[in-house]
Design a protein around this motif. Structure first.
Motif, PDB file in Angstrom:
ATOM      1  N   VAL A 124       3.298  -3.677  -6.467  1.00  0.00           N
ATOM      2  CA  VAL A 124       2.885  -3.450  -5.085  1.00  0.00           C
ATOM      3  C   VAL A 124       2.018  -4.621  -4.624  1.00  0.00           C
ATOM      4  O   VAL A 124       1.019  -4.951  -5.276  1.00  0.00           O
ATOM      5  CB  VAL A 124       2.088  -2.129  -4.953  1.00  0.00           C
ATOM      6  CG1 VAL A 124       1.585  -1.936  -3.521  1.00  0.00           C
ATOM      7  CG2 VAL A 124       2.953  -0.951  -5.377  1.00  0.00           C
ATOM      8  N   THR A 126      -0.865  -6.470  -3.026  1.00  0.00           N
ATOM      9  CA  THR A 126      -2.206  -6.103  -2.586  1.00  0.00           C
ATOM     10  C   THR A 126      -3.048  -7.368  -2.441  1.00  0.00           C
ATOM     11  O   THR A 126      -2.686  -8.436  -2.939  1.00  0.00           O
ATOM     12  CB  THR A 126      -2.913  -5.170  -3.589  1.00  0.00           C
ATOM     13  OG1 THR A 126      -3.251  -5.923  -4.766  1.00  0.00           O
ATOM     14  CG2 THR A 126      -2.043  -3.990  -3.980  1.00  0.00           C
ATOM     15  N   GLU A 246      10.081  -0.839   4.570  1.00  0.00           N
ATOM     16  CA  GLU A 246       9.209  -1.476   3.581  1.00  0.00           C
ATOM     17  C   GLU A 246       7.994  -0.607   3.285  1.00  0.00           C
ATOM     18  O   GLU A 246       7.580  -0.463   2.129  1.00  0.00           O
ATOM     19  CB  GLU A 246       8.734  -2.833   4.097  1.00  0.00           C
ATOM     20  CG  GLU A 246       9.789  -3.909   4.193  1.00  0.00           C
ATOM     21  CD  GLU A 246       9.163  -5.236   4.609  1.00  0.00           C
ATOM     22  OE1 GLU A 246       8.199  -5.671   3.936  1.00  0.00           O
ATOM     23  OE2 GLU A 246       9.613  -5.810   5.622  1.00  0.00           O
ATOM     24  N   GLU A 249       9.029   2.404   1.141  1.00  0.00           N
ATOM     25  CA  GLU A 249       9.283   2.033  -0.252  1.00  0.00           C
ATOM     26  C   GLU A 249       7.973   1.742  -0.967  1.00  0.00           C
ATOM     27  O   GLU A 249       7.774   2.141  -2.129  1.00  0.00           O
ATOM     28  CB  GLU A 249      10.210   0.826  -0.308  1.00  0.00           C
ATOM     29  CG  GLU A 249      10.607   0.429  -1.729  1.00  0.00           C
ATOM     30  CD  GLU A 249      11.290   1.553  -2.484  1.00  0.00           C
ATOM     31  OE1 GLU A 249      11.083   1.629  -3.722  1.00  0.00           O
ATOM     32  OE2 GLU A 249      12.029   2.342  -1.867  1.00  0.00           O
ATOM     33  N   MET A 250       7.057   1.044  -0.302  1.00  0.00           N
ATOM     34  CA  MET A 250       5.742   0.785  -0.872  1.00  0.00           C
ATOM     35  C   MET A 250       5.026   2.102  -1.156  1.00  0.00           C
ATOM     36  O   MET A 250       4.456   2.295  -2.237  1.00  0.00           O
ATOM     37  CB  MET A 250       4.896  -0.060   0.073  1.00  0.00           C
ATOM     38  CG  MET A 250       3.484  -0.352  -0.426  1.00  0.00           C
ATOM     39  SD  MET A 250       2.442  -1.096   0.853  1.00  0.00           S
ATOM     40  CE  MET A 250       2.220   0.337   1.961  1.00  0.00           C
ATOM     41  N   THR A 253       6.384   3.915  -4.206  1.00  0.00           N
ATOM     42  CA  THR A 253       5.957   3.236  -5.437  1.00  0.00           C
ATOM     43  C   THR A 253       4.507   3.550  -5.754  1.00  0.00           C
ATOM     44  O   THR A 253       4.137   3.800  -6.911  1.00  0.00           O
ATOM     45  CB  THR A 253       6.149   1.722  -5.307  1.00  0.00           C
ATOM     46  OG1 THR A 253       7.521   1.442  -5.023  1.00  0.00           O
ATOM     47  CG2 THR A 253       5.751   1.010  -6.589  1.00  0.00           C
ATOM     48  N   VAL A 254       3.647   3.557  -4.719  1.00  0.00           N
ATOM     49  CA  VAL A 254       2.226   3.850  -4.923  1.00  0.00           C
ATOM     50  C   VAL A 254       2.049   5.259  -5.459  1.00  0.00           C
ATOM     51  O   VAL A 254       1.298   5.495  -6.424  1.00  0.00           O
ATOM     52  CB  VAL A 254       1.449   3.667  -3.605  1.00  0.00           C
ATOM     53  CG1 VAL A 254       0.038   4.231  -3.725  1.00  0.00           C
ATOM     54  CG2 VAL A 254       1.397   2.193  -3.217  1.00  0.00           C
ATOM     55  N   TRP A 269      -2.561   0.046   5.199  1.00  0.00           N
ATOM     56  CA  TRP A 269      -1.767  -1.157   4.952  1.00  0.00           C
ATOM     57  C   TRP A 269      -2.045  -2.219   6.011  1.00  0.00           C
ATOM     58  O   TRP A 269      -2.561  -1.924   7.092  1.00  0.00           O
ATOM     59  CB  TRP A 269      -0.270  -0.846   4.905  1.00  0.00           C
ATOM     60  CG  TRP A 269       0.270  -0.094   6.098  1.00  0.00           C
ATOM     61  CD1 TRP A 269       0.459   1.256   6.194  1.00  0.00           C
ATOM     62  CD2 TRP A 269       0.688  -0.639   7.369  1.00  0.00           C
ATOM     63  NE1 TRP A 269       0.960   1.586   7.435  1.00  0.00           N
ATOM     64  CE2 TRP A 269       1.109   0.444   8.185  1.00  0.00           C
ATOM     65  CE3 TRP A 269       0.737  -1.926   7.894  1.00  0.00           C
ATOM     66  CZ2 TRP A 269       1.585   0.270   9.479  1.00  0.00           C
ATOM     67  CZ3 TRP A 269       1.200  -2.104   9.199  1.00  0.00           C
ATOM     68  CH2 TRP A 269       1.621  -1.006   9.962  1.00  0.00           C
ATOM     69  N   HIS A 271      -0.055  -5.841   7.791  1.00  0.00           N
ATOM     70  CA  HIS A 271       1.163  -6.637   7.880  1.00  0.00           C
ATOM     71  C   HIS A 271       0.853  -7.896   8.684  1.00  0.00           C
ATOM     72  O   HIS A 271       0.374  -7.822   9.813  1.00  0.00           O
ATOM     73  CB  HIS A 271       2.292  -5.860   8.556  1.00  0.00           C
ATOM     74  CG  HIS A 271       3.595  -6.606   8.557  1.00  0.00           C
ATOM     75  ND1 HIS A 271       4.053  -7.287   9.655  1.00  0.00           N
ATOM     76  CD2 HIS A 271       4.504  -6.793   7.568  1.00  0.00           C
ATOM     77  CE1 HIS A 271       5.214  -7.855   9.358  1.00  0.00           C
ATOM     78  NE2 HIS A 271       5.519  -7.569   8.106  1.00  0.00           N
ATOM     79  N   ARG A 277       1.017  -5.782   2.980  1.00  0.00           N
ATOM     80  CA  ARG A 277       0.038  -5.679   1.906  1.00  0.00           C
ATOM     81  C   ARG A 277      -0.572  -4.279   1.900  1.00  0.00           C
ATOM     82  O   ARG A 277      -0.983  -3.772   2.941  1.00  0.00           O
ATOM     83  CB  ARG A 277      -1.086  -6.715   2.060  1.00  0.00           C
ATOM     84  CG  ARG A 277      -0.654  -8.153   1.842  1.00  0.00           C
ATOM     85  CD  ARG A 277      -0.331  -8.406   0.382  1.00  0.00           C
ATOM     86  NE  ARG A 277       0.001  -9.811   0.140  1.00  0.00           N
ATOM     87  CZ  ARG A 277       1.219 -10.307   0.214  1.00  0.00           C
ATOM     88  NH1 ARG A 277       2.225  -9.529   0.600  1.00  0.00           N
ATOM     89  NH2 ARG A 277       1.450 -11.579  -0.055  1.00  0.00           N
ATOM     90  N   PHE A 278      -0.606  -3.681   0.707  1.00  0.00           N
ATOM     91  CA  PHE A 278      -1.258  -2.385   0.533  1.00  0.00           C
ATOM     92  C   PHE A 278      -2.771  -2.573   0.526  1.00  0.00           C
ATOM     93  O   PHE A 278      -3.280  -3.537  -0.039  1.00  0.00           O
ATOM     94  CB  PHE A 278      -0.806  -1.758  -0.789  1.00  0.00           C
ATOM     95  CG  PHE A 278      -1.488  -0.462  -1.106  1.00  0.00           C
ATOM     96  CD1 PHE A 278      -1.022   0.728  -0.590  1.00  0.00           C
ATOM     97  CD2 PHE A 278      -2.601  -0.445  -1.924  1.00  0.00           C
ATOM     98  CE1 PHE A 278      -1.649   1.923  -0.891  1.00  0.00           C
ATOM     99  CE2 PHE A 278      -3.249   0.737  -2.234  1.00  0.00           C
ATOM    100  CZ  PHE A 278      -2.764   1.932  -1.706  1.00  0.00           C
TER     101      PHE A 278
END
Length: 406
Positions: A124, A126, A246, A249-250, A253-254, A269, A271, A277-278
């Motif tokens: 991810v 970050t 996006e 999906e992020m 995953t997190v 987040w 952008h 970026r998380f």
């Protein structure tokens, strides 16, 4: 199912979780700090039992109460929705054998450097970050990464006690504000870009319902600049692909990387030039009445969806995406007491059909500090089928309505 719910009375939005659990068929046992006689009849009607404790963050007291409840009935779940209550609740669950978010997952969601380390390992993206135990570590990180940097408590929520620093002198000043008693703080690379958040109700490690929102301006500026009338908007365009795919999906995953199973989540987040970026996550619902906006924009009861997820491990509730919905905070022009408003009648005449609700404290009400957030003083919530139109309307409200204080 028998559910222990932590702090059903305060803040006011807590009652909605209790209501939803009761309506979904749960036997709700509330544990809170408010004396039982101060609870209103409606809130009492949603609970089968209530226990008062001195503090819901007192691990010994909470464990004692929950064990006593377990001696009477089987307890299926213990739920909390306030950031500062999450770790004590997780520790009580672990001590009493009640299913739910683990201590380890809760710690990862609260300790920002450890959170980011786990997420970077999962791929991810970050911001660069470090958990610093002394000022020399912080200075070394600044020399390596460069400015701007963001300093915050390792387990802080939102923008609480967060500082942006742009040079060495600002860094030294910020370190002085944290004080010599601070044992460790999170230091992060400042990520340039638009800021928003992504919220889910996740079931068995998969987001079952999700929502995306946008801040205007970013949180740090919003919480520190009086003349700004900040807003955030929950979009109804989340199914349109692109950036939202996006983000989704992020988010998935997190959730899986941190071991979150069945829980509400709130993820921040950015952008910008470096892409998506998380920022950080809470294994809890968002604050500031956000679920009310999701409900109004999607013709659903988000609280009920959460309750069904917690109780039954599924929900058939699905958002319609019929409207975008947002809130605009209206700041008094100075600290003091509110004297009057200007521009309200004009806004109501032109845009009244799109107003969901409003909070307009009366004359003589003491003002609250800007840093207290979007709902600290006056606010208006609106919805509209078109995201861009809604944003224009909220901007219009911000320029048209003035809150005067003396």
């Amino acid at each position: 199912m028998n559910i222990v719910f932590v702090e059903p009375h305060f803040p006011k939005s807590q009652r909605e979780f209790v209501r939803a659990l009761a309506e979904a068929g749960a036997f709700v046992m509330g544990v809170g700090e408010t004396p039982a006689e101060y609870l209103d009849d409606q809130l009492r009607s949603w609970m089968g039992h209530y226990e008062q404790v001195g503090s819901v963050t007192d691990l010994e007291a909470m464990t004692h109460v929950v064990r006593r409840l377990q001696s009477w009935v089987w307890v299926d779940r213990l739920e909390s929705t306030i950031e500062s209550h999450m770790m004590p609740a997780a520790m009580v669950r672990e001590a009493t054998g009640i299913p739910g978010t683990s201590v380890h997952t809760t710690w990862l969601c609260r300790d920002k450097p450890s959170m980011k380390e786990a997420l970077r390992a999962a791929g991810v993206p970050t911001a660069a970050s470090v958990a610093a135990d002394d000022v020399e570590q912080i200075r070394a990180f600044a020399a390596q990464v460069g400015y701007p940097l963001v300093l915050k408590p390792r387990d802080g929520a939102g923008a609480a006690a967060t500082s942006r620093v742009d040079n060495d002198s600002q860094l030294e000043e910020a370190l002085g504000q944290f004080g010599h008693g601070t044992t460790s703080i999170a230091v992060e690379e400042f990520v340039e870009g638009h800021e928003g958040f992504y919220d889910t109700i996740s079931i068995n490690g998969e987001p079952a319902l999700d929502f995306a929102s946008h801040y205007y301006p970013g949180v740090l500026e919003a919480m520190r600049t009086r003349w700004v009338s900040p807003q955030y908007i929950a979009t109804n365009r989340i199914d349109s692909g692109g950036l939202y795919d996006e983000i989704r999906e992020m988010g998935r995953t997190v959730v899986q990387a941190l071991g979150i199973q069945t829980s509400a989540t709130h993820m921040e987040w950015f952008h910008g030039p470096k892409g998506l970026r998380f920022s950080e996550i809470g294994a809890r619902p968002p604050g500031v009445g956000c679920w009310d906006l999701y409900s109004a924009g999607n013709d659903i009861d988000v609280y009920r969806a959460w309750a069904e997820a917690v109780l039954y491990g599924h929900t058939d509730i699905r958002p319609t995406r019929s409207h975008s919905a947002g809130i605009i905070a209206l700041r008094p022009d100075r600290d003091g007491t509110i004297s009057h408003y200007s521009g309200l009648e004009d806004v109501e005449n032109r845009m009244g059909r799109w107003i969901i609700d409003a909070h307009l404290p009366g004359s003589g009400t003491p003002t609250q500090p800007v840093a207290n957030g979007y709902m600290a003083n006056a606010w208006i919530r609106m919805r509209h089928p078109d995201y861009d139109v809604l944003r224009t309307m909220l901007d219009d409200v911000g320029s048209s309505v003035q809150v005067h204080a003396h």
